[in-house]
Design a protein around this motif. Structure first.
Motif: not given
Length: 378
Positions: A326-333, A282-292, A337-342
């Motif tokens: 659909t999602t690049k590195l360091e990019q938010q989901i 939450v301190n870096k992004a408002a939504a989950p993001y891809v790191v790898a 796809l918010f519901t499924a990732v949540a």
């Protein structure tokens, strides 16, 4: 078609690099006839402007000198007075006329080719002092073209001068019957018209010379196909070198990405072909993001690192493929796809609490979660 020393045809237009190198060496298209014609026409215009002033000045000086008194002949101060009158009456107009010609000469010579200052062109070259090279220049094709141009220019100007003198010959004879200052004004008028028409005759030469100089300059700079390929290799790099550089860059990027896997909260897998490392901070992004993320062998390495660092691995084939495509590195989901990732993150966080003995065992999430149609990738 022009050929180089290797016998290859110079069929390709000069590249921007070749043109810039030629310009750095002082090799630009120039039309000396354009500069000459510009100077001649400006001289005609200048005479039209300053001619009356010069005539009045000359008339005033002649009147003063022919009406000088005897006492003034022995007065040294009167000499300086005469020089002052000469400078004021004809010196200043002539200086203005010369300055105007110098300006037009400069402009006329840079119209074709622009301004070019090259230190390389001023350096002494042994080839220019070679008798053999000079002999080739004297009897080469370029010398023949210049000779033809010279004969054509002489013919045009000579014929124009003949017809003009024939036309104005009666007026020239009648000048002896005129009186000052009328005869001077009449002579200036005849001179101006003859000079003006002679200058205009050179426009015919300029119309032919300017396109020829541009064409000849471009022709001399044309390149063979091999020269274009060699230049591309020099500027862009050899294909094998570029391929190696891209490979190294890819390896560095992969190592950097793998270093981020231990920081992930969950690894979503296909389960075999795709693996996506997701983090929620939450301190870096408002939504989950891809790191790898990775496929096949790279996905296998991601799973290995996850097991080494005890990162939760969740099998969700549709979700793994959707995030991967659909999602690049360091990019938010994506929002879809918010519901499924949540659901996946909630399961992981509950599982951590259960493993610490702080809650009950969570219900495993379904393998095929509801994914919007636009995010489904097969």
């Amino acid at each position: 078609m022009a050929e180089n020393e290797d016998g290859q045809e110079k069929s390709e237009e000069a590249t921007s690099r070749r043109l810039q190198e030629a310009r750095d060496k002082g090799q630009v298209a120039r039309s000396r006839d354009l500069g000459t014609t510009a100077v001649l026409l400006s001289a005609a215009l200048g005479l039209l402007i300053v001619g009356p002033s010069l005539i009045r000045g000359l008339s005033s000086i002649m009147t003063r000198l022919f009406s000088i008194e005897r006492d003034q002949l022995f007065d040294s101060n009167s000499l300086f007075t005469v020089w002052g009158v000469v400078i004021a009456d004809i010196g200043l107009p002539i200086l203005g006329f010369i300055a105007f010609l110098a300006l037009v000469s400069f402009i006329g010579n840079i119209v074709v080719g622009g301004i070019s200052f090259s230190a390389q062109a001023m350096m002494p070259k042994g080839s220019k002092m070679s008798p053999l090279t000079g002999f080739k220049r004297m009897f080469g094709l370029q010398a023949l073209v210049e000779l033809t141009k010279g004969i054509a220019k002489f013919s045009v100007v000579a014929l124009s001068a003949y017809f003009l003198l024939s036309f104005y010959f009666p007026d020239i004879l009648n000048l002896s019957q005129d009186h000052l200052p009328g005869n001077l004004m009449h002579a200036m008028d005849i001179l101006w018209w003859i000079f003006m028409w002679l200058c205009c005759s050179t426009i015919i030469i300029v119309i032919i010379d300017v396109p020829y100089q541009i064409w000849n300059h471009n022709k001399q700079l044309r390149m063979t196909k091999q020269e274009v390929k060699d230049e591309y290799k020099d500027t862009e790099g050899k294909p094998e070198v570029k391929s190696r550089i891209r490979q190294l860059q890819h390896e560095i990027s992969q190592r950097r990405m793998m270093a981020e896997v231990p920081k992930a909260d969950v690894i979503v897998v296909n389960p075999e072909h795709f693996a996506v490392a997701v983090k929620y901070d939450v301190n870096k992004a408002a939504a989950p993001y891809v790191v790898a993320k990775g496929a096949d062998e790279l996905a296998f390495k991601i799973r290995e690192i996850a097991r080494e660092y005890d990162i939760a691995i969740v099998s969700a084939p549709l979700l793994a493929r959707a995030i991967y495509h659909t999602t690049k590195l360091e990019q938010q989901i994506p929002e879809g796809l918010f519901t499924a990732v949540a659901q996946v993150l909630a399961y992981v966080f509950q599982l951590r609490q259960y493993q610490k003995g702080r809650g009950r065992k969570p219900t495993p999430i379904p393998l095929n979660q509801p994914i919007p149609d636009e995010y489904k990738k097969y």
